[in-house]
Design an enzyme around this catalytic site. Structure first.
Site, PDB file in Angstrom:
ATOM      1  N   ASP A   1      -0.990  -0.239  -4.873  1.00  0.00           N
ATOM      2  CA  ASP A   1      -1.364   0.946  -5.665  1.00  0.00           C
ATOM      3  C   ASP A   1      -0.575   1.082  -6.964  1.00  0.00           C
ATOM      4  O   ASP A   1      -0.963   1.842  -7.846  1.00  0.00           O
ATOM      5  CB  ASP A   1      -1.130   2.221  -4.842  1.00  0.00           C
ATOM      6  CG  ASP A   1      -2.068   2.328  -3.665  1.00  0.00           C
ATOM      7  OD1 ASP A   1      -3.029   1.547  -3.606  1.00  0.00           O
ATOM      8  OD2 ASP A   1      -1.845   3.191  -2.800  1.00  0.00           O
TER       9      ASP A   1
ATOM     10  N   ARG B   1     -30.084  -1.491 -11.151  1.00  0.00           N
ATOM     11  CA  ARG B   1     -29.640  -0.364 -10.335  1.00  0.00           C
ATOM     12  C   ARG B   1     -28.161  -0.074 -10.598  1.00  0.00           C
ATOM     13  O   ARG B   1     -27.449  -0.925 -11.141  1.00  0.00           O
ATOM     14  CB  ARG B   1     -29.843  -0.654  -8.845  1.00  0.00           C
ATOM     15  CG  ARG B   1     -29.143  -1.905  -8.388  1.00  0.00           C
ATOM     16  CD  ARG B   1     -29.024  -2.066  -6.881  1.00  0.00           C
ATOM     17  NE  ARG B   1     -30.244  -2.091  -6.127  1.00  0.00           N
ATOM     18  CZ  ARG B   1     -30.532  -3.006  -5.169  1.00  0.00           C
ATOM     19  NH1 ARG B   1     -29.683  -3.983  -4.907  1.00  0.00           N
ATOM     20  NH2 ARG B   1     -31.636  -2.919  -4.478  1.00  0.00           N
TER      21      ARG B   1
ATOM     22  N   THR C   1       3.555  -2.298  -3.281  1.00  0.00           N
ATOM     23  CA  THR C   1       2.300  -1.613  -2.997  1.00  0.00           C
ATOM     24  C   THR C   1       1.232  -2.091  -3.963  1.00  0.00           C
ATOM     25  O   THR C   1       1.505  -2.287  -5.155  1.00  0.00           O
ATOM     26  CB  THR C   1       2.358  -0.072  -3.086  1.00  0.00           C
ATOM     27  OG1 THR C   1       1.026   0.446  -3.027  1.00  0.00           O
ATOM     28  CG2 THR C   1       2.999   0.452  -4.345  1.00  0.00           C
TER      29      THR C   1
HETATM   30  O1  F6P Z   1      -0.718   2.289   0.332  1.00  0.00           O
HETATM   31  C1  F6P Z   1      -1.553   1.261   0.070  1.00  0.00           C
HETATM   32  C2  F6P Z   1      -2.949   1.549   0.589  1.00  0.00           C
HETATM   33  O2  F6P Z   1      -3.683   0.336   0.566  1.00  0.00           O
HETATM   34  C3  F6P Z   1      -3.697   2.651  -0.169  1.00  0.00           C
HETATM   35  O3  F6P Z   1      -4.310   2.214  -1.348  1.00  0.00           O
HETATM   36  C4  F6P Z   1      -4.704   3.086   0.863  1.00  0.00           C
HETATM   37  O4  F6P Z   1      -5.129   4.410   0.628  1.00  0.00           O
HETATM   38  C5  F6P Z   1      -3.937   2.990   2.133  1.00  0.00           C
HETATM   39  O5  F6P Z   1      -2.933   2.013   1.924  1.00  0.00           O
HETATM   40  C6  F6P Z   1      -4.753   2.610   3.339  1.00  0.00           C
HETATM   41  O6  F6P Z   1      -3.906   2.628   4.436  1.00  0.00           O
HETATM   42  P1  F6P Z   1      -4.259   2.072   5.864  1.00  0.00           P
HETATM   43  O7  F6P Z   1      -4.361   0.584   5.758  1.00  0.00           O
HETATM   44  O8  F6P Z   1      -3.121   2.500   6.711  1.00  0.00           O
HETATM   45  O9  F6P Z   1      -5.567   2.676   6.263  1.00  0.00           O
END
Ligand code: F6P
Length: 342
Positions: A127, A162, A125
């Site tokens: 994240d 800005r 991930t």
């Molecule tokens: O889980 C990884 C991620 O990229 C998150 O950071 C994000 O909130 C989510 O997936 C977005 O998911 P999707 O591509 O399904 O909208």
């Protein structure tokens, strides 16, 4: 031995590097046969497969995305989802499964392992919020992309004096915001783990203008203002119950503009952070995870996940890794206070 491979959840750079190393080591060292399940758990539930062998994984190491496809299908929410997966595995004579996914995909893997399915997890991930591992692959690439964007935004922010707000991904954890914000020299960094005070953000912004520089505000998509509700564009949820985020960056720029009476703009980096070629580090980590996943299958160490601890790859029980999301500790976040508003 026949081994199934699937990639689930949001894609991330490095998925193909894992698939490649799993197949290369399994086929070359142990003469295993592979089958790819298409679009994560969806392929396993609906019996949609692709052939997977050494020729199929040639040339995919630097390729973003996943050759197997991905989805957020949650079999635990489908009628007979678990039984259908077991039927598919039996139909393809699959002895073991390698599941490459984030917290949602791996939670399903943990539940399946409890019912006796022989599987090993690999944490992915952008994240970086999977428990039990220091880092997930995909994160380094996303941080690099966000940092490059922040570098670019500094110069245009200065030209126009800005505020530029940069919204990065991370709905439960602010790892991307924190790492890219620090690396990019942001003047405000906002993470989901610590509610923010809009007045304080505006005083940091004012302060930055006072020393004759333009402010860069990095905000994670899941960051929330004090005593506020999550700011979202819509309330729809995915199969794992997550609200689809995006909106905090726009909201914050509007607040900053009206409170400071100075121009503010927002850049939402979105899926750019997930696309394209993986960094060298992510290819390295993904490759190592793949090799160690093969070792775990060979050892029959099922119900585990490969994990990075320091520089070692170890194994942790999936049940432990999926117990809680790995979040940014408040004291780590506080280390960078000195840069806020200056
Ligand atoms: O889980 C990884 C991620 O990229 C998150 O950071 C994000 O909130 C989510 O997936 C977005 O998911 P999707 O591509 O399904 O909208």
């Amino acid at each position: 031995m026949r081994v199934g491979v699937l990639t689930g959840g949001g894609d991330c750079p490095g998925l193909n590097a894992v698939i490649r190393s799993v197949v290369r080591k399994g086929a070359q060292e142990y003469a295993w046969k592979f089958v790819g399940f298409v679009d994560g758990w969806s392929g396993a539930v609906n019996d949609v497969t692709v052939p997977l062998d050494v020729p199929a994984v040639r040339g995919i190491l630097p390729l973003g995305g996943t050759i197997l496809g991905s989805s957020r299908t949650n079999p635990l929410r489908l009628d007979n989802g678990v039984e259908r997966i077991k039927d598919t595995l039996a139909a393809h004579r699959v002895d073991a499964l390698v599941v490459i996914g984030g917290e949602d995909t791996l939670s399903v893997a943990a539940a399946l392992a409890d019912t006796g399915v022989a599987l090993v997890g690999v944490p992915k991930t952008i994240d970086n919020d999977v428990g039990g591992t220091d880092y997930t692959f995909g994160f380094d690439t996303a941080v690099g992309i966000a940092t490059e964007a922040i570098d670019r935004l500094h110069t245009t922010a200065e030209s126009h004096k800005r505020t530029l707000v940069v919204e990065v991904m991370g709905r439960h954890s602010g790892w991307i915001a924190l790492h890219s914000g620090v690396a990019g020299g942001a003047n405000v960094i906002l993470v989901p783990e610590v509610e923010f005070d809009v007045d304080r953000v505006c005083s940091w912004v004012e302060n930055r203008f006072e020393i004759n520089y333009a402010p860069i505000v990095v905000v994670a998509e899941g960051a929330v203002p004090k005593a506020g509700q999550m700011v979202v564009k819509d309330e729809s949820r995915d199969a794992f119950g997550h609200v689809r985020l995006s909106g905090i960056g726009d909201w914050l720029a509007r607040e900053i503009e009206s409170r400071t009476e100075k121009d503010a703009r927002t850049t939402v980096l979105g899926h750019i952070q997930r696309g394209g070629t993986p960094s060298a580090y992510d290819r390295w980590l993904a490759t190592r995870f793949g090799l160690h996943a093969v070792d775990a299958v060979k050892d029959g160490d099922f119900g585990t996940m490969t994990a990075l601890r320091g520089t070692d790859i170890t194994r942790v029980p999936l049940a432990e890794a999926t117990k809680a999301t790995k979040r940014v500790p408040e004291d780590l976040y506080a280390e960078f206070d000195v840069f806020f508003g200056t």
